[in-house]
Structures are given as structure tokens and as C-alpha cells.
Write a protein that holds these residues in place. Sequence first.
Motif, PDB file in Angstrom:
ATOM      1  N   ARG B 186       0.801  -1.220   0.000  1.00  0.00           N
ATOM      2  CA  ARG B 186       0.000   0.000   0.000  1.00  0.00           C
ATOM      3  C   ARG B 186       0.837   1.274   0.000  1.00  0.00           C
ATOM      4  O   ARG B 186       0.449   2.274  -0.583  1.00  0.00           O
ATOM      5  CB  ARG B 186      -0.934   0.008   1.227  1.00  0.00           C
ATOM      6  N   ILE B 187       2.006   1.241   0.666  1.00  0.00           N
ATOM      7  CA  ILE B 187       2.788   2.477   0.786  1.00  0.00           C
ATOM      8  C   ILE B 187       4.030   2.452  -0.072  1.00  0.00           C
ATOM      9  O   ILE B 187       4.253   3.327  -0.911  1.00  0.00           O
ATOM     10  CB  ILE B 187       3.192   2.728   2.264  1.00  0.00           C
ATOM     11  N   VAL B 188       4.868   1.432   0.104  1.00  0.00           N
ATOM     12  CA  VAL B 188       6.180   1.440  -0.525  1.00  0.00           C
ATOM     13  C   VAL B 188       6.096   1.192  -2.036  1.00  0.00           C
ATOM     14  O   VAL B 188       6.645   1.947  -2.838  1.00  0.00           O
ATOM     15  CB  VAL B 188       7.097   0.388   0.144  1.00  0.00           C
ATOM     16  N   PHE B 189       5.377   0.137  -2.403  1.00  0.00           N
ATOM     17  CA  PHE B 189       5.357  -0.246  -3.807  1.00  0.00           C
ATOM     18  C   PHE B 189       4.815   0.845  -4.733  1.00  0.00           C
ATOM     19  O   PHE B 189       5.401   1.119  -5.775  1.00  0.00           O
ATOM     20  CB  PHE B 189       4.563  -1.558  -3.967  1.00  0.00           C
ATOM     21  N   PRO B 190       3.696   1.492  -4.362  1.00  0.00           N
ATOM     22  CA  PRO B 190       3.197   2.558  -5.267  1.00  0.00           C
ATOM     23  C   PRO B 190       4.176   3.719  -5.440  1.00  0.00           C
ATOM     24  O   PRO B 190       4.076   4.463  -6.405  1.00  0.00           O
ATOM     25  CB  PRO B 190       1.916   3.028  -4.565  1.00  0.00           C
ATOM     26  N   LEU B 191       5.134   3.859  -4.515  1.00  0.00           N
ATOM     27  CA  LEU B 191       6.091   4.972  -4.618  1.00  0.00           C
ATOM     28  C   LEU B 191       7.355   4.566  -5.369  1.00  0.00           C
ATOM     29  O   LEU B 191       8.295   5.338  -5.467  1.00  0.00           O
ATOM     30  CB  LEU B 191       6.481   5.449  -3.216  1.00  0.00           C
ATOM     31  N   SER B 192       7.388   3.328  -5.880  1.00  0.00           N
ATOM     32  CA  SER B 192       8.650   2.842  -6.443  1.00  0.00           C
ATOM     33  C   SER B 192       8.651   2.729  -7.961  1.00  0.00           C
ATOM     34  O   SER B 192       9.301   1.868  -8.513  1.00  0.00           O
ATOM     35  CB  SER B 192       8.988   1.466  -5.866  1.00  0.00           C
ATOM     36  N   LYS B 193       7.913   3.594  -8.617  1.00  0.00           N
ATOM     37  CA  LYS B 193       7.813   3.472 -10.079  1.00  0.00           C
ATOM     38  C   LYS B 193       9.202   3.462 -10.736  1.00  0.00           C
ATOM     39  O   LYS B 193       9.488   2.630 -11.596  1.00  0.00           O
ATOM     40  CB  LYS B 193       6.978   4.633 -10.629  1.00  0.00           C
TER      41      LYS B 193
END
Lengths: 263, 281
Positions: B186-193
Motif C-alpha cells: 500500500r505504501i512502498v510499492f506505489p512509490l517505487s515506479k
Amino acid sequence: MLIFSLQGWSYLRPQGFNQLKNYLDLLNDPHFYATMLNNVLIIVSVVPVVAVISLAFAQAIFSRIPGYKIYTFLFFIPVILPDVVVARVLTEILNKVGPLNAVLNAIGLNFLAKDWLGAPGLSLFSIIVSLIWKNIGFALILFLARLTTIDIGIYEAAEIDGATSTQKYFSITLPLLSATIKIYIVLQVIGLMAFLFNYIHVMTAGGPGYSSTVLEYFIYLNIFRLQEIGRGSAAGIILMLVTTVFIYYFVFRTTRAEREAGR
Amino acid sequence: MARVRKTTVGSVFMQVPFVFYSLTIVAMCFILIVTPFRSGDDLARGLLVRPTAFGLGNFRDAFASGLGDGVRNSLTLSVLTCLFTIVFGGIAGYAASFMRFRFRRGLASFMNACIYVSTMLIALPLFLQYRDLHLVNSIIGALLIFLGLRLPFSVYLFKSYFDEFSIELIEAAKMDGVSDMRIFWRIVFPLSKGVVITVLLFNFSAVWTDYLIGLLFLQQDRLMTIMPKIMYIFGSGPMVTHATSLGQGFAGLFVATVPIVVIYFFTKKYYVEGLTLGSLK
């Protein structure tokens, strides 16, 4: 692998341990020494040449030599072309009747037209030049990335003190680049020791004879072609020991940087 | 700071190595791009000449020789490898970066070291195991090898990227009782484009351009990956060249190279990021 290197083999099946026989075989094999010598020759010629050329290129591009945009675009191409493709196209270019000799003949340098990959003394040289051609861009990217992070204020201060551009380069730029140069050397040596198979297999198949065989190809040859599993594994262990030294340096450095950053 | 450009003997002299190296690159690109479109008779005149006859015959012949199989196999392996390395690499990178457990640093260093181990050293033990497990000549078997080879670098890239995150944010979420898996998705993955694109790029091209694993582990005609397939189409050793197989082979090289070169030019930023990540700390 260590266990395999201590066993006798027949038709891809282990036949029991034979102590250090494989290693002694290896030490009595003149091809093994030729192979090691080739590896050393490749490393001591490719690494310094690429480093010097790319340092000069990086500095010139950084100081915006006319046409630097075109050059950064073009010099990126060899970096991203796959090994096998570069090796295969160069095989055609260096062919006895290939374009390189055609160009040499056309400009009147007939005596330079040679069988670049087919002659025993030349094949290793051709591979070295090919590797230099391919790796300049990679080193260039590393050096340029570092150069752009240098604080321009240092140079302005030096100018006020009356430093010449040569002095500035050798007393400011090079020392600041030294860490990057070290990293480049380590990465390049690992690459030249452990990831060279594609070039050798496509361009010369180690030949003629063993004149362009490197350690990695020697392992392949012994294991998958000559069925000398024991000897190939012994050579593999030696390759692993040599590369481990460099890998250890690289990994140790990264871990230490992390610890200092408090992670 | 305005730079004064002077045209002196020195600055012209500086251009010589640049122009020379550029010319060799242009020649390489010319041969790579133009050759596959030339007919067999035209090719007999040499590679670095003005072409006279154009056609798509080489591509037709190459696909008749099974280039399509190579493309399909390599594409399958590349896409699946990308998918699994993103998921597993991301989770492992998260653990290495944010979770506290024993040997965390040691494990991360070990993974890091695995990146640089020669594939050749892994090949023999794997080959013997695969022979006993009947996994030679199987796409699944090859996929497992590629995952093993690509995961260390993926984890390393993810970890380096996550290390830049603010740890407070993660700690705060943990205090609120959010599970690690939820924080990751929910937090880390969406910010790792950015890092996801870098990992995709490196892994796709590594599997797509692989030669050794394909050569050893997928030897059947229908199962060959693209690079061994092209060498197979070229046929004969480097010393013998026939105009027909030459044209076909270059058609293969074109199909294998041009797509990834185009992708690279659109994503150059991420590529350079990946290259310089480890070396500039």
C-alpha cells in the motif's frame, strides 16, 4: 563444484575421489598457462586504455566540446548493444574479406589488411580492441555521472588562486574521481574475468588453437566439449578464487558505506 | 558562467578521437540496420558499400528458419522473469531495508556478491542436477535459472532505492499495527515506479540477450532462445560465410537488437541510474 574438482569423471558421471589429480593435471597443461596469460593480457590492456580514453572523453564532454550532444547520444549505443550482436557483427567486419580490410585497401594501406580473427597472433589482439570499443561508453557514463556531482565552487576558488587548467585537473578533478576509477577497475576486471564467454565463443571459439582462449572459455571447453569435468571444475575453482578477491573488495566497500550511513 | 568558444588548432585536434570513435559506431549501426534489407546478390559486394537492392526476403527466410520460435521463447522467459523478480525482489528488498532480523546485513552482502559470480561456474552443477531432474530442454527449468541469476541484482536495486525512503513513515505505520505486507503493497510499492522500471529494463534485456544459458539448457530446435537461434541461423563458424545465411542472420540480429535499443533510448535515465547506483555511494 569443489567436490567435482576432486573427482574422477567418465561420461558426465563421477567415478570417486582422486585427491588433487585434477589440479596437478591442470598445472601440467600448457594450454592452461596460455589461457591464464591471455586473461592477464586482456585485463592489463583493456582496463588502462578504456580508463584513459573515457576519462579524456568525459572531461571533454563535461566541458562542452562542440557537438557534445551528438557524442553523448552516439557513445551510448555500444553500451546497450548486446554482447552477442556486437561480437557477431565484428566477426563479419574483421573477416578476411570483410569491410575493415576493404577500407584499408581502399585508402592504400594494403599491408595492414590481415586475417584479423584467423591468425594466431592477431585474434587475441582483435578481441582486445573489440572489448575496448564496447566498454568505453560504460566507463564514460560512470565518470560523467561523478563529474556532474562535483561542486563548481572548488574550481572557482582555484581560479582565484591562479591555478592553470592542467593544475586544476590533476589536483582537483582526478583525486575526486579516484573512488569512481577504483570502482570502474573492479567492475571491469570482474567483467573481463567472469563474463567474457559470449565474445570468445562467437568471434573465435578460442582459436586458432588456444591463442584466444580465456579461463572462462577453457572451463566451458573442458566441461561441455571435451568431457574433462574434473579438470574444468578445477579451473572453475581457480576462476572463483580470483574473482572472489575483487567481489569481496566491492561488496565490502558498499557494506561499509551503508554502515557509515547508519542503515 | 558563460564559456567562450575559440576555434584553435588545439580544439580541432581534440575532435579527432571523437570523430574517429563516432565513425566506428556509425559504421556498426549502418551494417546492423541496412544489411538485413539487402538481397543476397547485393550482399556479395560487401557490407560497407552503398546498397542497391532492397527487400524483406531476409526476414521471410529467417522466420522460415525458426526465428519466430526464438522470439516467442525469449519473450516468454523475459516477461515471466520480469514479473517474478519484481514481486520477489521487491519484497526481499523491503525486508533487507526496513525489517530488523539476524544476519540481515550478512544476507544482503551475500546476495550482493552473487551478482558477480560467473554464470559459467553455476552452469556445470546445475546442468548435472537438471539432467537428473529431467529439466534440460524445458522452459520452466530455464525460467528457474534466470530467476536465480536475476534476483540478486533486483533485490540490490530495490534495497538501494528503499534505503532512501524515510524510515519514520514506515515505523509510524508499524506502530499503528499495519502488517509489513500491507505497508509494502500500500505504501512502498506505489512509490517505487522509478526502481520498478529500472529492474524491468535490466532484467528484460539480460534475459533477452542471454546466450550461455540458452545454449546449454534449451538445445531443442523448437525451444531455442533468440541469441542461440541467430547463431544457429548464421550456421557455419566465423570463417565461412554464405550470402544467404548472412542476410538471414542479420535479419535475426535486427529483430533482436532494434526493439531493445529503442526502449533504452526512451528510458536512458533509468538505465544510467541503475548503472551508477552501486558505484557512486
